[in-house]
Scaffold this motif. Structure first.
Motif, short mmCIF file in Angstrom:
data_model
loop_
_atom_site.label_atom_id
_atom_site.label_comp_id
_atom_site.label_asym_id
_atom_site.label_seq_id
_atom_site.Cartn_x
_atom_site.Cartn_y
_atom_site.Cartn_z
N VAL A 145 0.78 -1.13 0.04
CA VAL A 145 0.38 -0.10 -0.17
C VAL A 145 1.28 1.02 -0.05
O VAL A 145 2.16 1.10 0.65
N ASP A 146 0.63 2.26 -0.42
CA ASP A 146 1.36 3.66 -0.98
C ASP A 146 0.68 4.36 0.81
O ASP A 146 -0.67 5.08 0.45
N LEU A 147 1.13 4.84 1.27
CA LEU A 147 0.18 5.24 2.55
C LEU A 147 0.16 7.22 2.52
O LEU A 147 -1.06 7.44 3.40
N LYS A 148 1.42 7.80 1.35
CA LYS A 148 0.21 8.61 0.87
C LYS A 148 -0.47 8.51 0.44
O LYS A 148 -1.71 9.32 0.50
N GLN A 149 -1.12 7.88 -0.83
CA GLN A 149 -2.23 8.08 -1.46
C GLN A 149 -3.65 7.39 -0.32
O GLN A 149 -4.93 7.84 -0.76
N ILE A 150 -3.37 6.84 0.94
CA ILE A 150 -4.56 6.50 1.12
C ILE A 150 -5.03 7.45 2.49
O ILE A 150 -6.32 7.69 2.79
N VAL A 151 -3.69 8.37 2.64
CA VAL A 151 -4.39 9.29 3.36
C VAL A 151 -4.66 10.59 2.23
O VAL A 151 -6.18 10.86 3.00
N GLN A 152 -4.29 10.93 1.28
CA GLN A 152 -4.95 11.86 -0.03
C GLN A 152 -6.24 10.92 -0.15
O GLN A 152 -7.77 12.03 -0.12
N GLU A 153 -6.85 10.08 0.05
CA GLU A 153 -7.89 8.52 -0.26
C GLU A 153 -9.26 9.91 1.13
O GLU A 153 -10.63 9.99 0.79
N VAL A 154 -8.72 9.22 1.97
CA VAL A 154 -9.29 9.38 3.17
C VAL A 154 -9.71 10.98 3.15
O VAL A 154 -10.89 11.03 3.01
N LEU A 155 -8.56 11.96 3.04
CA LEU A 155 -8.95 13.61 3.18
C LEU A 155 -10.29 13.59 1.99
O LEU A 155 -10.43 14.45 2.45
N GLY A 156 -10.25 13.45 0.83
CA GLY A 156 -10.96 12.90 -0.17
C GLY A 156 -12.73 12.74 0.70
O GLY A 156 -13.69 13.95 0.76
N PHE A 157 -12.61 12.23 1.47
CA PHE A 157 -13.70 12.40 2.44
C PHE A 157 -14.26 13.40 2.60
O PHE A 157 -15.49 13.80 3.61
N MET A 158 -13.37 14.38 3.43
CA MET A 158 -13.51 15.33 4.59
C MET A 158 -13.48 16.37 3.31
O MET A 158 -13.18 17.26 4.18
N GLU A 159 -12.67 16.84 1.95
CA GLU A 159 -12.76 18.17 1.69
C GLU A 159 -13.64 18.90 2.12
O GLU A 159 -13.40 20.18 1.79
N LYS A 160 -14.77 18.44 1.40
CA LYS A 160 -15.62 19.59 1.55
C LYS A 160 -16.09 20.53 2.60
O LYS A 160 -16.66 21.62 2.90
N GLU A 161 -15.68 19.38 4.17
CA GLU A 161 -15.90 20.25 5.42
C GLU A 161 -14.65 20.75 5.76
O GLU A 161 -14.93 22.21 6.17
N ALA A 162 -13.37 20.88 4.71
CA ALA A 162 -12.37 21.70 4.40
C ALA A 162 -12.43 22.67 4.58
O ALA A 162 -11.78 23.77 4.86
N GLU A 163 -13.42 22.73 3.36
CA GLU A 163 -13.25 23.71 2.26
C GLU A 163 -14.90 24.73 2.79
O GLU A 163 -14.23 25.96 3.40
N TYR A 164 -15.44 24.36 3.26
CA TYR A 164 -16.58 25.31 4.06
C TYR A 164 -15.94 25.84 5.56
O TYR A 164 -16.30 26.64 5.87
N ARG A 165 -14.97 24.76 6.50
CA ARG A 165 -14.50 26.03 7.33
C ARG A 165 -13.45 26.16 7.29
O ARG A 165 -12.72 26.26 8.82
N SER A 166 -12.89 26.44 5.96
CA SER A 166 -11.05 27.16 5.64
C SER A 166 -9.93 26.86 6.42
O SER A 166 -9.36 26.55 6.90
N ILE A 167 -10.08 25.20 6.53
CA ILE A 167 -8.91 23.97 7.30
C ILE A 167 -8.09 24.01 6.47
O ILE A 167 -8.65 23.52 5.07
N HIS A 168 -6.89 24.60 6.61
CA HIS A 168 -5.61 24.35 5.43
C HIS A 168 -5.04 23.03 6.40
O HIS A 168 -4.45 22.80 6.87
N LEU A 169 -4.96 21.57 5.14
CA LEU A 169 -4.68 20.82 4.82
C LEU A 169 -3.38 20.53 4.49
O LEU A 169 -3.22 21.20 2.92
N ASP A 170 -2.64 19.88 4.56
CA ASP A 170 -0.80 19.67 3.92
C ASP A 170 -0.46 18.41 4.29
O ASP A 170 -0.55 18.21 5.50
#
Length: 589
Positions: free
Chosen positions: A425-450
């Motif tokens: 497994v590619d850990l970075k890819q899994i992290v990005q897939e999980v963050l994909g579920f949270m993108e809308k909340e991050a955009e709505y609350r202006s949370i900066h993801l890095d």
């Protein structure tokens, strides 16, 4: 950490806010209180009752012994005083019976009788013969009392009426404390004479001073006027008045407890001396006599105190340990129930997500097919093909369909993993897939993801489904902790050659130090009022351990929190196998 927090059992402040099959079945604090209450009653009540009974019995026995000994002492001393007076009175009666009036009044004869009495009995000071008119017609002694008139004295009147007389101690004509014994003797013709003797008060005092009295006691003689007839150690000299009351008349020796004006208890033994004005009194200080009992009482109190403390420590410690064990067992039961319920909910959610994804995929496929067909039809016409706006709209539809397809694929991938499946497994890819579920909340609350992974981070052998759940729980906790315009950094790097380290760092409100040690415990949550179950980090901890990894946390209130996950590059092949991450530990996290 203060002492109270250190000794407080785990269950003391536990508040169960769950419901259903995972709800606690016991009120542990009430169980503890009831067990302590009943145990203390069973253990301490008999001990206290025995101590109280022993206290009363020993005190009563000691007081009874003191009163009995005092009564015996009074009786023995009374006999001594009575014998002293009776012997001297009998001696005078014997002289009267063996001597005639003429002989007693003959010159020098009375001196010889006095000398004989002193030699035989002792205690005689002088001797006189008084005729029936009350005139002392003969005298032998150190004073000039020949011809003294006693007719008006109460002693002469009493001896005439009763035949004998023992006086109080008084000063009289000689102005020296003394006492008198007089005996009447009748002669033919209705006449009589009185043989009168003065006794030495020092001899009378010596009779009482030799009495052994404990308890700082005192033995003395008084008359009915509260006047001392003998010397007293604590109550004055001869002929002084005492502050003690005159006891009521009794023909037997008596003992009673009285109190001074200051409230001090005294043991008073007394006896009325027959045919005399004297009252024998023996006074003891009760407090002094009870000293040995008080010493024993103090030993009993010390023993009782030590016993009570020991019982309390053993009972409290034992009961607390037992209830704590019940609490831990119940926590494990509830944890198992709620984990099963949680797993069932996740499985249901997975099935629902899969069903929804399948249902959405069907119309998406139709939309994609129809939109592609429309685009192909428009491409056949030169007018439509050159219309950039129209072709752009069709491309936007196709891109939206592709985006929706990507979302449904992620849902299917997340729901598909029911059993552990070890693969590369590619850990970075899994992290990005999980963050994909949270993108809308991050955009709505202006949370900066890095997200930043070092280039030397390799693919690892692990279960992607479990990794998704681990990362989702940690990222969800981070989103709950940060405020709007907050920040979440996910960093990956190698630790040695066997372990990959992923850090989830947020700038949220942080975790208090007293909560850090318990955040991985089942059902421990600082967000119970906001809907937290306390299972997220517990499940995350278990899943990481199953994958052969470790997790640590470092947090400062008001600054932020960092969760550090270490995973082995190569997965465990059998249960109990130890990989590099577990061996290295979490260091200073």
């Amino acid at each position: 950490m203060d002492l109270v927090a250190y000794i407080k059992p785990k269950f003391w402040d536990h508040v169960d806010k769950t419901s259903g099959p995972g709800r606690q079945r016991f009120d542990f604090r009430k169980i503890w209180q009831l067990m302590v209450f009943l145990s203390l009653i069973v253990a301490l009540v008999p001990l206290v009752v025995l101590a109280v009974v022993d206290y009363r019995v020993t005190r009563s026995a000691t007081e009874s012994e003191i009163l009995l000994r005092t009564a015996r002492l009074v009786s023995n001393t009374r006999r001594s005083v009575d014998n002293f007076l009776a012997e001297r009175k009998a001696a005078l009666a014997f002289v009267n019976m063996n001597e005639q009036f003429d002989a007693l009044t003959a010159p020098g004869h009375l001196d010889w009788v006095l000398k004989s009495l002193k030699k035989s009995f002792g205690g005689f000071v002088d001797l006189g013969v008084i005729n029936d008119l009350g005139i002392q017609v003969s005298y032998a002694g150190p004073y000039d009392l020949h011809g003294m008139d006693y007719s008006k004295t109460s002693g002469f009147k009493e001896v005439v009426e009763k035949g004998g007389f023992i006086s109080d101690v008084f000063r009289g004509f000689r102005d020296v404390p003394h006492m008198v014994i007089a005996v009447k003797h009748d002669v033919p013709g209705g006449r009589f004479y009185v043989l009168r003797a003065t006794l030495d008060t020092a001899r009378f005092n010596a009779l009482l001073s030799g009495v052994e009295i404990g308890g700082e006691g005192d033995a003395f003689v008084i008359n009915e006027g509260q006047t001392l007839q003998t010397q007293s150690r604590f109550h004055g000299n001869v002929l002084d008045r005492i502050n003690l009351p005159v006891p009521a008349y009794s023909d037997r020796s008596q003992v009673e407890v009285i109190h001074t004006k200051e409230g001090e208890p005294l043991i008073l033994g007394y006896a009325y001396i027959p045919h005399s004005p004297f009252i024998l009194m023996i006074v003891k200080h009760k407090a002094h006599l009870m000293a040995s009992w008080r010493h024993g009482r103090n030993q009993i109190i010390v023993f009782l105190s030590i016993s009570v403390v020991a019982i309390l420590l053993v009972l409290l410690g034992g009961i607390t340990y037992l209830v704590n064990q019940i609490y831990v067992t119940e926590q494990h039961r509830v944890a198992a129930m709620q984990k099963a319920e949680y797993a069932n909910k996740l499985a249901s959610l997975g099935r629902l997500s899969a069903g929804v994804a399948h249902e959405i995929n069907n119309p998406l496929a139709i939309i994609n097919e129809k939109a592609g067909l429309i685009k192909d039809l428009f491409a056949l016409s030169e007018d439509y093909e050159k219309d950039e706006k129209l072709m752009g709209l069709i491309d936007a539809v196709l891109k939206s369909v592709e985006r929706c397809s990507g979302i449904t694929r992620r849902l299917l991938n997340f729901a598909r993993h029911s059993e552990a499946e070890i693969k590369q497994v590619d850990l970075k890819q899994i992290v990005q897939e999980v963050l994909g579920f949270m993108e809308k909340e991050a955009e709505y609350r202006s949370i900066h993801l890095d997200v930043h992974f070092d280039e030397d981070v390799p693919e690892i052998e692990s279960d992607p489904g479990q990794l998704q759940q681990i990362f989702l729980n940690l990222i969800s906790n981070a989103f709950a902790a940060v405020q709007e315009e907050g920040r979440l950094d996910v960093t990956g790097r190698m630790v040695g050659k066997k372990c990959v380290e992923i850090l989830f760092t947020d700038d949220g409100y942080g975790i208090p130090e007293e909560d850090l040690e318990r955040i991985f415990e089942p059902f421990y949550s600082t967000k119970t009022s906001k809907g937290g179950t306390g299972l997220g980090l517990s499940i995350t901890y278990r899943l990481i351990q199953e994958l052969g990894g470790t997790i640590g946390v470092n947090s400062r209130v008001g600054i932020g929190t960092t969760f550090t996950v270490r995973l082995p590059v190569h997965a465990t092949r059998w249960p109990g196998e130890v990989k590099g991450c577990e061996q290295e530990g979490m260091g200073g996290l």
